[in-house]
Scaffold this motif. Structure first.
Motif, PDB file in Angstrom:
ATOM      1  N   VAL A  76       2.790   5.308  10.677  1.00  0.00           N
ATOM      2  CA  VAL A  76       2.707   5.139   9.228  1.00  0.00           C
ATOM      3  C   VAL A  76       1.244   5.314   8.827  1.00  0.00           C
ATOM      4  CG1 VAL A  76       2.999   3.520   7.314  1.00  0.00           C
ATOM      5  CG2 VAL A  76       4.706   3.586   9.155  1.00  0.00           C
ATOM      6  N   ILE A  77       1.014   6.135   7.809  1.00  0.00           N
ATOM      7  CA  ILE A  77      -0.336   6.321   7.275  1.00  0.00           C
ATOM      8  C   ILE A  77      -0.370   5.679   5.902  1.00  0.00           C
ATOM      9  CG2 ILE A  77      -2.089   8.026   6.640  1.00  0.00           C
ATOM     10  CD1 ILE A  77      -0.902   9.853   8.713  1.00  0.00           C
ATOM     11  N   GLU A  78      -1.349   4.818   5.693  1.00  0.00           N
ATOM     12  CA  GLU A  78      -1.351   3.981   4.490  1.00  0.00           C
ATOM     13  C   GLU A  78      -2.637   4.072   3.708  1.00  0.00           C
ATOM     14  OE1 GLU A  78       1.061   0.147   6.158  1.00  0.00           O
ATOM     15  OE2 GLU A  78      -0.755  -0.211   5.010  1.00  0.00           O
ATOM     16  N   GLU A  79      -2.498   3.854   2.441  1.00  0.00           N
ATOM     17  CA  GLU A  79      -3.626   3.646   1.537  1.00  0.00           C
ATOM     18  C   GLU A  79      -4.365   2.371   1.965  1.00  0.00           C
ATOM     19  OE1 GLU A  79      -3.705   2.068  -3.111  1.00  0.00           O
ATOM     20  OE2 GLU A  79      -1.843   2.294  -2.008  1.00  0.00           O
ATOM     21  N   ALA A  90       0.836  -1.203   0.000  1.00  0.00           N
ATOM     22  CA  ALA A  90       0.000   0.000   0.000  1.00  0.00           C
ATOM     23  C   ALA A  90       0.870   1.253   0.000  1.00  0.00           C
ATOM     24  CB  ALA A  90      -0.882  -0.012   1.256  1.00  0.00           C
ATOM     25  N   GLY A  91       0.403   2.297  -0.703  1.00  0.00           N
ATOM     26  CA  GLY A  91       1.074   3.597  -0.649  1.00  0.00           C
ATOM     27  C   GLY A  91       1.082   4.101   0.786  1.00  0.00           C
ATOM     28  N   TYR A  92       2.094   4.901   1.165  1.00  0.00           N
ATOM     29  CA  TYR A  92       2.218   5.268   2.580  1.00  0.00           C
ATOM     30  C   TYR A  92       2.992   6.554   2.757  1.00  0.00           C
ATOM     31  CZ  TYR A  92       7.164   4.088   2.468  1.00  0.00           C
ATOM     32  OH  TYR A  92       8.495   4.084   2.179  1.00  0.00           O
ATOM     33  N   VAL A  93       2.839   7.124   3.949  1.00  0.00           N
ATOM     34  CA  VAL A  93       3.668   8.242   4.397  1.00  0.00           C
ATOM     35  C   VAL A  93       4.101   7.934   5.830  1.00  0.00           C
ATOM     36  CG1 VAL A  93       3.827  10.738   4.653  1.00  0.00           C
ATOM     37  CG2 VAL A  93       2.094   9.781   3.157  1.00  0.00           C
ATOM     38  N   ARG A  94       5.386   8.153   6.122  1.00  0.00           N
ATOM     39  CA  ARG A  94       5.870   8.016   7.504  1.00  0.00           C
ATOM     40  C   ARG A  94       5.821   9.387   8.144  1.00  0.00           C
ATOM     41  NH1 ARG A  94      11.464   4.480   7.838  1.00  0.00           N
ATOM     42  NH2 ARG A  94      10.957   4.377  10.056  1.00  0.00           N
ATOM     43  N   VAL A  95       5.242   9.473   9.339  1.00  0.00           N
ATOM     44  CA  VAL A  95       5.205  10.758  10.040  1.00  0.00           C
ATOM     45  C   VAL A  95       5.721  10.574  11.463  1.00  0.00           C
ATOM     46  CG1 VAL A  95       3.266  11.619   8.668  1.00  0.00           C
ATOM     47  CG2 VAL A  95       2.810  10.413  10.819  1.00  0.00           C
ATOM     48  N   GLY A  96       6.110  11.697  12.086  1.00  0.00           N
ATOM     49  CA  GLY A  96       6.712  11.608  13.414  1.00  0.00           C
ATOM     50  C   GLY A  96       5.944  12.372  14.474  1.00  0.00           C
ATOM     51  N   ARG A 144       2.005  14.843  15.293  1.00  0.00           N
ATOM     52  CA  ARG A 144       0.616  15.068  14.943  1.00  0.00           C
ATOM     53  C   ARG A 144       0.452  16.020  13.750  1.00  0.00           C
ATOM     54  NH1 ARG A 144      -4.410  14.382  18.458  1.00  0.00           N
ATOM     55  NH2 ARG A 144      -5.915  14.818  16.823  1.00  0.00           N
ATOM     56  N   ALA A 145       1.264  17.063  13.716  1.00  0.00           N
ATOM     57  CA  ALA A 145       1.128  18.037  12.624  1.00  0.00           C
ATOM     58  C   ALA A 145       1.426  17.364  11.283  1.00  0.00           C
ATOM     59  CB  ALA A 145       2.072  19.220  12.863  1.00  0.00           C
ATOM     60  N   GLU A 146       2.476  16.570  11.244  1.00  0.00           N
ATOM     61  CA  GLU A 146       2.802  15.853  10.001  1.00  0.00           C
ATOM     62  C   GLU A 146       1.691  14.874   9.637  1.00  0.00           C
ATOM     63  OE1 GLU A 146       7.623  15.788  10.871  1.00  0.00           O
ATOM     64  OE2 GLU A 146       6.610  13.893  10.435  1.00  0.00           O
ATOM     65  N   ALA A 147       1.146  14.217  10.660  1.00  0.00           N
ATOM     66  CA  ALA A 147       0.081  13.242  10.410  1.00  0.00           C
ATOM     67  C   ALA A 147      -1.137  13.938   9.806  1.00  0.00           C
ATOM     68  CB  ALA A 147      -0.287  12.531  11.710  1.00  0.00           C
ATOM     69  N   GLU A 148      -1.493  15.092  10.353  1.00  0.00           N
ATOM     70  CA  GLU A 148      -2.673  15.799   9.850  1.00  0.00           C
ATOM     71  C   GLU A 148      -2.427  16.332   8.443  1.00  0.00           C
ATOM     72  OE1 GLU A 148      -3.639  18.340  13.152  1.00  0.00           O
ATOM     73  OE2 GLU A 148      -4.796  16.721  14.097  1.00  0.00           O
ATOM     74  N   ALA A 149      -1.206  16.783   8.194  1.00  0.00           N
ATOM     75  CA  ALA A 149      -0.884  17.258   6.843  1.00  0.00           C
ATOM     76  C   ALA A 149      -0.972  16.111   5.847  1.00  0.00           C
ATOM     77  CB  ALA A 149       0.515  17.884   6.844  1.00  0.00           C
ATOM     78  N   ALA A 150      -0.462  14.948   6.231  1.00  0.00           N
ATOM     79  CA  ALA A 150      -0.493  13.787   5.335  1.00  0.00           C
ATOM     80  C   ALA A 150      -1.930  13.398   5.020  1.00  0.00           C
ATOM     81  CB  ALA A 150       0.247  12.614   5.971  1.00  0.00           C
ATOM     82  N   LEU A 151      -2.747  13.453   6.043  1.00  0.00           N
ATOM     83  CA  LEU A 151      -4.142  13.060   5.881  1.00  0.00           C
ATOM     84  C   LEU A 151      -4.872  14.009   4.940  1.00  0.00           C
ATOM     85  CD1 LEU A 151      -5.618  10.780   7.263  1.00  0.00           C
ATOM     86  CD2 LEU A 151      -6.492  12.418   8.915  1.00  0.00           C
TER      87      LEU A 151
END
Ligand code: AMP
Ligand code: GLY
Length: 419
Positions: A179-182, A118-124, A126-133
């Protein structure tokens, strides 16, 4: 050969049961073991986090092979310490165990080696997580804690509110790797491959039921039941999964100086465009190991030693019966929350008289009573010529057990039974 098995679950009881049938075995030791494992092994209370203690025991008891069952001691580097002391180990070193211990590590490896996942973004944080989302994936979206989480670190969020709640939990203690994934669709199957870092040997397939409730509903657990083989993983799809996923992983790990030696358990999603990797585990599955061991034919000590000694190329392919095996987990009510311990467990002999094999997980001997000492308590396992026969045999065993504090799912194998 004397062997030391590390672990105390149903997986380790199944390993102990099969290891005890090996003509190569002299004495089997287990640490810490459990009452079921004690039927096949001498159980000893070693502190597996004290590597020097384990090494001293191995030397004192002329142990030729250590088999590490669970992930925690692998990620903790017990394999490295034993290998450094010249002891043969089944199970990867710490660096290679990152395939299970860090989801981000595995995703980056997949990206570099062009492994379907699955496509993914690694974040460290909350701000990065929200931006990725906000910019990357639609819903549902999959949010995973990076490290070991006993099957409880994955949230499938179907809305922004659910994603926010997941972030609340994951970042409760501050910044954390996530990790945020498709979200992938398809059917899941598990593929097991033995490898000494170079040679690959397929070691069977299985499907498990991770959710606590019937119809695959409710919270995730370590697994409420499984069957093997998984016919959805056809020989052609298994070949693809090995060629496109497992083989490039093993090659890349070796090229990076962290060869993986042990069993690689690939959790696959069979998508419309082919198998994709969901996750790796660096050890046998629990309860998948129970069904694999029931079907395995051959000398398990000799085979695992060939893995440990880097000569898997000289071993004959692993053989399994053509039977279908099913295991049904009896858990204490309250699992996967915190269940009450101490309930009496009886009827194991009666269950085995029906032809089932009962593997013990969270049990404890209390005088002459066997009592529950954990969430998953028994894995009642049986085989038959087809899934229906295996199911009937496993539930005949289940129905002979008397465990008033326990529950099980009555629908293990439903997907395959419906086909
Ligand atoms: P994991 O701990 O990574 O195996 O995830 C636990 C469960 O979450 C898996 O068995 C799947 O059912 C589900 N899951 C994980 N990743 C994905 C994904 N990318 N797409 C869909 N489901 C997933
Ligand atoms: N049954 C799933 C696992 O062992 O991770």
């Amino acid at each position: 050969m004397n062997v030391l098995l590390v672990g105390s679950g149903g997986r380790e009881h199944a390993l102990a049961w099969r290891l005890a049938q090996s003509p190569t075995l002299d004495t089997l030791y287990a640490t810490p073991g459990n009452p079921g494992i004690a039927q096949h092994a001498t159980c000893v209370a070693l502190d597996a986090t004290d590597h020097g203690h384990v090494i001293a025991f191995v030397r004192d008891h002329a142990i030729g092979l250590v088999i590490i069952g669970p992930e925690a001691p692998l990620v903790d580097g017990l394999g490295d310490s034993l290998r450094a002391a010249g002891i043969a180990v089944f199970g990867p070193n710490k660096a290679a165990a990152q395939l299970e211990g860090s989801k981000g590590f595995t995703k980056d490896l997949c990206r570099r080696a062009d492994i379907p996942t699955a496509g993914y973004v690694r974040v460290g944080n909350r701000a990065e997580a929200e931006a990725a989302l906000a910019t990357t994936f639609g819903y549902p979206v999959v949010i995973k804690a990076d490290g070991l989480a006993a099957g409880k670190g994955v949230v499938i969020a179907t809305s922004e509110a659910e994603a926010t709640a997941a972030f609340d939990a994951m970042f409760a203690a501050g910044d954390a790797p996530v990790v945020i994934e498709e979200f992938l669709t398809g059917e899941e199957a598990s593929l097991f491959v033995l490898t000494d870092g170079t040679t690959l040997m397929p070691f069977g397939s299985a499907q498990d039921h991770k959710r606590v409730g019937e119809g695959d509903t409710g919270p995730n657990t370590g697994g409420m039941g499984a069957y093997s083989p998984a016919p959805v993983l056809s020989p052609a799809l298994e070949r693809r999964a090995i060629d496109e996923i497992v083989a490039p992983t093993v090659r890349t790990m070796a090229a990076d100086g962290m060869p993986f030696s042990g069993v690689l358990y690939a959790g696959l999603m069979l998508t419309p465009t082919g198998p994709k990797l969901i996750e790796y585990n660096a050890r046998f599955g629990d309860p998948e190991c129970q069904v694999l061991m029931l079907r395995f034919r051959g000398d398990l000590v000799a085979l695992l030693l060939a893995v440990a000694e880097g000569r898997l190329d000289t071993a004959a392919p692993a053989a399994f019966t053509d039977d279908v095996a099913m295991t049904v987990v009896l858990a204490t009510r309250g699992y996967p929350g915190t269940p009450a311990a101490g309930g009496t467990v009886a009827g194991i002999d009666a269950a085995e008289e029906t032809g089932a094999t009962v593997f013990q997980a969270g049990t404890r001997q209390d005088g002459d009573r066997l009592v529950a000492a954990g969430g998953r308590v028994l894995a009642v396992t049986a085989a038959g010529p087809d899934i229906r026969a295996a199911r009937d045999a496993a539930y005949r065993g289940i129905d002979a057990i008397r465990f008033p504090d326990g529950f099980c799912r009555r629908d293990i194998g439903w997907r395959e039974l419906a086909r």
